[in-house]
Every structure is written in C-alpha cells, then in structure tokens.
Design an enzyme around this catalytic site. Structure first.
Site, short mmCIF file in Angstrom:
data_model
loop_
_atom_site.label_atom_id
_atom_site.label_comp_id
_atom_site.label_asym_id
_atom_site.label_seq_id
_atom_site.Cartn_x
_atom_site.Cartn_y
_atom_site.Cartn_z
N HIS A 163 0.84 -1.20 0.00
CA HIS A 163 0.00 0.00 0.00
C HIS A 163 0.87 1.25 0.00
O HIS A 163 1.93 1.28 0.63
CB HIS A 163 -0.93 0.00 1.22
CG HIS A 163 -2.13 -0.85 1.02
ND1 HIS A 163 -3.35 -0.36 0.67
CD2 HIS A 163 -2.27 -2.19 1.08
CE1 HIS A 163 -4.20 -1.35 0.53
NE2 HIS A 163 -3.56 -2.47 0.79
N PRO A 164 0.41 2.28 -0.68
CA PRO A 164 1.18 3.54 -0.71
C PRO A 164 0.97 4.35 0.56
O PRO A 164 -0.03 4.19 1.26
CB PRO A 164 0.57 4.28 -1.91
CG PRO A 164 -0.86 3.82 -1.92
CD PRO A 164 -0.81 2.36 -1.49
N VAL A 188 -10.28 5.17 3.19
CA VAL A 188 -10.54 6.61 3.23
C VAL A 188 -11.93 7.00 2.73
O VAL A 188 -12.36 8.12 2.96
CB VAL A 188 -9.47 7.41 2.45
CG1 VAL A 188 -8.10 7.21 3.06
CG2 VAL A 188 -9.47 7.06 0.98
#
Length: 165
Positions: A63-64, A119
């Site tokens: 994941h970034p 998010v």
C-alpha cells in the site's frame, strides 16, 4: 485467456499489488458463481487471513503512503488515486502535507509498513486524527487494525465493481 486468467485479471488488484490472493482463491475453488461483491470478498479475505504473517505484511507494504511520494509523482494505482482524491488528500496545504509526511515517516519507522485506512467517506481531518491516534498503538494492535482496513478497502473496491450488489 482462461477463466482463471480472467478472474485474476479482474480481481488481482483488489488487494493492492497482491494477485496471489485472487490466484489462490480461484485455485482453491472458493469462487462461487454468480459472482457478487460479497462472495468474492469472502473468498479473497479467507485467503488473506490464511496467508502467512510475512505474506500479509507484504500486502500491507504494497500500500502507498497517504499523500506520499507516489501520489506526488502520479504513480498510485488508479484505485488508490481515486480513493485518496475522494478524501481530499490530493489537495493538502503545504502544512498539511508536511504533517502527513512526518506521520508517514514515524509510522513506517515504528511498524514497518505504511499507515492504511479505508478513506472512503472520510475527509483529511478525520484521516489525520486517526493517523495521530493509531501511531500510538502497539505493533500487534496496528497489524490487526491495518489488516482489517485492507479487507475494508477490498470490500469498497469490490462494491464499485458490482454496483448492483
């Protein structure tokens, strides 16, 4: 392309850069037709939970960082780009960006993987508050929280792929 190849091509990115999850789900016969977000999610999560700790850690590390260098360079996956933009992380002030950068560095140093949060439905203030709270967790607590967030992200991605379910 085989049915397996089609499945992996379609769902291999649901867990960020981790097609092995879709491959194993297909190979183990966990895929139930007709496909739905719930059925695919259940199968993929079962494989994710069965994966070794190192494999799950690899998924987390795939994941970034939120609002990190990949976002700045335009190198996020399309899903990650849309998710971060939807939360306003592509429109941070210089001070907000500096705070995210500082938290990203502290979090990765402490836990060995990036901060992960689904998010969708959150704004940058809510994300920042969760970030500041979670950086105080123990590694075990945060590994559990991060893996749960990865599963939530997968469900949200699948829901967009199956809008009728």
């Amino acid at each position: 392309m085989t049915a397996r190849g089609d499945f992996v091509a379609r769902f291999g990115g649901v867990f960020e850069h981790s097609p092995f999850i879709a491959e194993r789900a297909y190979d183990e016969g966990l895929i139930i037709v007709p496909l739905s977000a719930k059925r695919v999610h259940d199968a993929l999560c079962l494989i994710f939970r069965r994966a070794t700790v190192e494999e799950r850690l690899g998924v987390l590390r795939a994941h970034p960082d939120l609002a990190g260098r990949l976002a700045i360079a335009g190198e996020l996956t399309e899903d990650s780009r849309k998710e971060q933009a939807g939360a306003g992380l592509d429109r941070l002030s210089p001070a907000e960006h500096a705070r995210f950068t500082e938290l990203n560095a502290a979090y990765v140093e402490k836990f060995g993987f990036p901060f992960i949060i689904a998010v969708k439905g959150l704004n940058k203030e809510g994300i920042l508050a969760a970030f500041e709270k979670r950086v105080g967790n123990s590694r075990d607590e945060e590994f559990t929280t991060a893996t749960a967030q990865v599963e939530r992200i997968a469900l949200l991605r699948l829901t967009t792929m199956f809008p009728e379910t």
